[in-house]
Write a protein that holds these residues in place. Structure first.
Motif, PDB file in Angstrom:
ATOM      1  N   VAL A  72       0.808  -1.210   0.000  1.00 43.91           N
ATOM      2  CA  VAL A  72       0.000   0.000   0.000  1.00 43.91           C
ATOM      3  C   VAL A  72       0.849   1.271   0.000  1.00 43.91           C
ATOM      4  O   VAL A  72       0.499   2.261  -0.637  1.00 43.91           O
ATOM      5  N   LEU A  73       1.974   1.253   0.670  1.00 39.15           N
ATOM      6  CA  LEU A  73       2.800   2.449   0.806  1.00 39.15           C
ATOM      7  C   LEU A  73       3.791   2.639  -0.340  1.00 39.15           C
ATOM      8  O   LEU A  73       4.565   3.589  -0.335  1.00 39.15           O
ATOM      9  N   SER A  74       3.781   1.736  -1.324  1.00 42.04           N
ATOM     10  CA  SER A  74       4.704   1.853  -2.456  1.00 42.04           C
ATOM     11  C   SER A  74       4.125   2.768  -3.518  1.00 42.04           C
ATOM     12  O   SER A  74       2.952   2.686  -3.852  1.00 42.04           O
ATOM     13  N   LEU A  75       4.984   3.633  -4.042  1.00 42.63           N
ATOM     14  CA  LEU A  75       4.637   4.483  -5.166  1.00 42.63           C
ATOM     15  C   LEU A  75       5.479   4.036  -6.358  1.00 42.63           C
ATOM     16  O   LEU A  75       6.336   3.171  -6.230  1.00 42.63           O
ATOM     17  N   THR A  76       5.266   4.635  -7.518  1.00 40.82           N
ATOM     18  CA  THR A  76       6.063   4.289  -8.675  1.00 40.82           C
ATOM     19  C   THR A  76       7.523   4.611  -8.396  1.00 40.82           C
ATOM     20  O   THR A  76       7.846   5.751  -8.038  1.00 40.82           O
ATOM     21  N   PRO A  77       8.425   3.636  -8.542  1.00 36.32           N
ATOM     22  CA  PRO A  77       9.836   3.931  -8.295  1.00 36.32           C
ATOM     23  C   PRO A  77      10.343   5.001  -9.247  1.00 36.32           C
ATOM     24  O   PRO A  77       9.992   5.015 -10.423  1.00 36.32           O
ATOM     25  N   GLU A  78      11.143   5.870  -8.712  1.00 33.43           N
ATOM     26  CA  GLU A  78      11.764   6.931  -9.484  1.00 33.43           C
ATOM     27  C   GLU A  78      10.760   7.765 -10.278  1.00 33.43           C
ATOM     28  O   GLU A  78      10.992   8.151 -11.413  1.00 33.43           O
ATOM     29  N   CYS A  79       9.629   8.037  -9.643  1.00 34.43           N
ATOM     30  CA  CYS A  79       8.600   8.879 -10.265  1.00 34.43           C
ATOM     31  C   CYS A  79       9.216  10.231 -10.627  1.00 34.43           C
ATOM     32  O   CYS A  79       9.950  10.825  -9.850  1.00 34.43           O
ATOM     33  N   ARG A  80       8.904  10.738 -11.792  1.00 36.96           N
ATOM     34  CA  ARG A  80       9.540  11.946 -12.326  1.00 36.96           C
ATOM     35  C   ARG A  80       8.747  13.207 -11.957  1.00 36.96           C
ATOM     36  O   ARG A  80       8.107  13.840 -12.791  1.00 36.96           O
ATOM     37  N   TYR A  81       8.820  13.588 -10.704  1.00 41.07           N
ATOM     38  CA  TYR A  81       8.176  14.813 -10.246  1.00 41.07           C
ATOM     39  C   TYR A  81       8.746  16.036 -10.957  1.00 41.07           C
ATOM     40  O   TYR A  81       8.050  17.028 -11.142  1.00 41.07           O
ATOM     41  N   ASP A  82      10.015  15.960 -11.352  1.00 38.19           N
ATOM     42  CA  ASP A  82      10.639  17.056 -12.087  1.00 38.19           C
ATOM     43  C   ASP A  82       9.944  17.279 -13.429  1.00 38.19           C
ATOM     44  O   ASP A  82       9.761  18.418 -13.872  1.00 38.19           O
ATOM     45  N   GLU A  83       9.509  16.201 -14.076  1.00 33.91           N
ATOM     46  CA  GLU A  83       8.792  16.324 -15.345  1.00 33.91           C
ATOM     47  C   GLU A  83       7.407  16.934 -15.130  1.00 33.91           C
ATOM     48  O   GLU A  83       6.896  17.661 -15.971  1.00 33.91           O
ATOM     49  N   MET A  84       6.784  16.625 -13.985  1.00 34.00           N
ATOM     50  CA  MET A  84       5.487  17.217 -13.654  1.00 34.00           C
ATOM     51  C   MET A  84       5.624  18.741 -13.535  1.00 34.00           C
ATOM     52  O   MET A  84       4.797  19.491 -14.051  1.00 34.00           O
ATOM     53  N   ALA A  85       6.690  19.188 -12.874  1.00 38.92           N
ATOM     54  CA  ALA A  85       6.923  20.634 -12.738  1.00 38.92           C
ATOM     55  C   ALA A  85       7.072  21.279 -14.111  1.00 38.92           C
ATOM     56  O   ALA A  85       6.510  22.344 -14.371  1.00 38.92           O
ATOM     57  N   LYS A  86       7.806  20.628 -15.003  1.00 35.47           N
ATOM     58  CA  LYS A  86       7.975  21.143 -16.366  1.00 35.47           C
ATOM     59  C   LYS A  86       6.640  21.191 -17.099  1.00 35.47           C
ATOM     60  O   LYS A  86       6.366  22.144 -17.834  1.00 35.47           O
ATOM     61  N   ALA A  87       5.820  20.177 -16.919  1.00 31.72           N
ATOM     62  CA  ALA A  87       4.524  20.122 -17.603  1.00 31.72           C
ATOM     63  C   ALA A  87       3.631  21.295 -17.214  1.00 31.72           C
ATOM     64  O   ALA A  87       2.852  21.793 -18.029  1.00 31.72           O
ATOM     65  N   PHE A  88       3.764  21.761 -15.974  1.00 31.62           N
ATOM     66  CA  PHE A  88       2.970  22.905 -15.517  1.00 31.62           C
ATOM     67  C   PHE A  88       3.605  24.245 -15.891  1.00 31.62           C
ATOM     68  O   PHE A  88       3.028  25.292 -15.660  1.00 31.62           O
ATOM     69  N   GLY A  89       4.830  24.218 -16.428  1.00 29.93           N
ATOM     70  CA  GLY A  89       5.490  25.455 -16.822  1.00 29.93           C
ATOM     71  C   GLY A  89       6.593  25.910 -15.893  1.00 29.93           C
ATOM     72  O   GLY A  89       7.128  26.998 -16.051  1.00 29.93           O
ATOM     73  N   GLY A  90       6.941  25.090 -14.925  1.00 30.81           N
ATOM     74  CA  GLY A  90       8.048  25.417 -14.030  1.00 30.81           C
ATOM     75  C   GLY A  90       9.327  24.770 -14.520  1.00 30.81           C
ATOM     76  O   GLY A  90       9.409  24.268 -15.636  1.00 30.81           O
ATOM     77  N   ARG A  91      10.304  24.783 -13.661  1.00 33.33           N
ATOM     78  CA  ARG A  91      11.590  24.157 -13.984  1.00 33.33           C
ATOM     79  C   ARG A  91      11.739  22.923 -13.117  1.00 33.33           C
ATOM     80  O   ARG A  91      11.481  22.964 -11.917  1.00 33.33           O
ATOM     81  N   GLY A  92      12.154  21.813 -13.712  1.00 32.03           N
ATOM     82  CA  GLY A  92      12.357  20.572 -12.984  1.00 32.03           C
ATOM     83  C   GLY A  92      13.771  20.063 -13.168  1.00 32.03           C
ATOM     84  O   GLY A  92      14.320  20.134 -14.262  1.00 32.03           O
ATOM     85  N   VAL A  93      14.341  19.559 -12.080  1.00 32.36           N
ATOM     86  CA  VAL A  93      15.701  19.034 -12.107  1.00 32.36           C
ATOM     87  C   VAL A  93      15.700  17.665 -11.427  1.00 32.36           C
ATOM     88  O   VAL A  93      15.135  17.513 -10.347  1.00 32.36           O
ATOM     89  N   LEU A  94      16.336  16.690 -12.068  1.00 28.42           N
ATOM     90  CA  LEU A  94      16.481  15.349 -11.498  1.00 28.42           C
ATOM     91  C   LEU A  94      17.876  15.205 -10.927  1.00 28.42           C
ATOM     92  O   LEU A  94      18.872  15.488 -11.608  1.00 28.42           O
ATOM     93  N   CYS A  95      17.974  14.766  -9.662  1.00 33.50           N
ATOM     94  CA  CYS A  95      19.272  14.556  -9.012  1.00 33.50           C
ATOM     95  C   CYS A  95      19.314  13.153  -8.414  1.00 33.50           C
ATOM     96  O   CYS A  95      18.334  12.692  -7.835  1.00 33.50           O
ATOM     97  N   ARG A  96      20.484  12.522  -8.557  1.00 33.47           N
ATOM     98  CA  ARG A  96      20.704  11.202  -7.974  1.00 33.47           C
ATOM     99  C   ARG A  96      21.944  11.155  -7.083  1.00 33.47           C
ATOM    100  O   ARG A  96      22.140  10.196  -6.359  1.00 33.47           O
ATOM    101  N   THR A  97      22.794  12.173  -7.162  1.00 34.98           N
ATOM    102  CA  THR A  97      24.044  12.167  -6.393  1.00 34.98           C
ATOM    103  C   THR A  97      24.184  13.455  -5.588  1.00 34.98           C
ATOM    104  O   THR A  97      23.524  14.457  -5.872  1.00 34.98           O
ATOM    105  N   VAL A  98      25.072  13.411  -4.603  1.00 32.51           N
ATOM    106  CA  VAL A  98      25.346  14.588  -3.774  1.00 32.51           C
ATOM    107  C   VAL A  98      25.874  15.724  -4.646  1.00 32.51           C
ATOM    108  O   VAL A  98      25.482  16.883  -4.485  1.00 32.51           O
TER     109      VAL A  98
END
Length: 115
Positions: free
Chosen positions: A43-69
């Motif tokens: 129940v508590l699992s969401l889509t792994p590595e969901c692209r919230y950054d792409e959602m921000a872009k879709a609304f007209g904002g800026r999205g950045v994906l980060c995986r490292t420090v």
């Protein structure tokens, strides 16, 4: 996020994304599940590595994906500069390991789970 973007608020949002609420599945585990996902996934699992950054872009904002420090160290100042200059928000989608444990703390009450 849509409201922040619509009002052109100079906001930096950081999503600490572990693929779930508390802990999600790894991408490999997610792909290996057979059958109806609505019945198989925790129940508590969401889509792994969901692209919230792409959602921000879709609304007209800026999205950045980060995986490292290093990517985060670069993304944060760039995000602050962007929101100041453009008066539009940035969302940083920070993918973290979903199978790491809490770091040991000096006092036990800092490490104890609240779940």
């Amino acid at each position: 996020m849509e409201t922040i973007i619509r009002y052109k608020l100079p906001v930096v949002v950081v999503v600490v994304n572990n693929g779930g609420i508390y802990r999600g599945l790894t991408p490999e585990d997610f792909k290996s599940v057979d059958g109806d996902p609505t019945l198989q996934f925790p129940v508590l699992s969401l889509t792994p590595e969901c692209r919230y950054d792409e959602m921000a872009k879709a609304f007209g904002g800026r999205g950045v994906l980060c995986r490292t420090v290093d990517e985060v160290r670069k993304a944060l100042p760039e995000a602050y500069d962007f929101v100041q200059k453009e008066q539009r928000p940035t969302l940083i989608n920070l993918i973290i390991a979903n199978d790491s444990e809490r770091k040991a703390q000096e006092h036990d009450w800092l490490t104890r789970s609240k779940m």
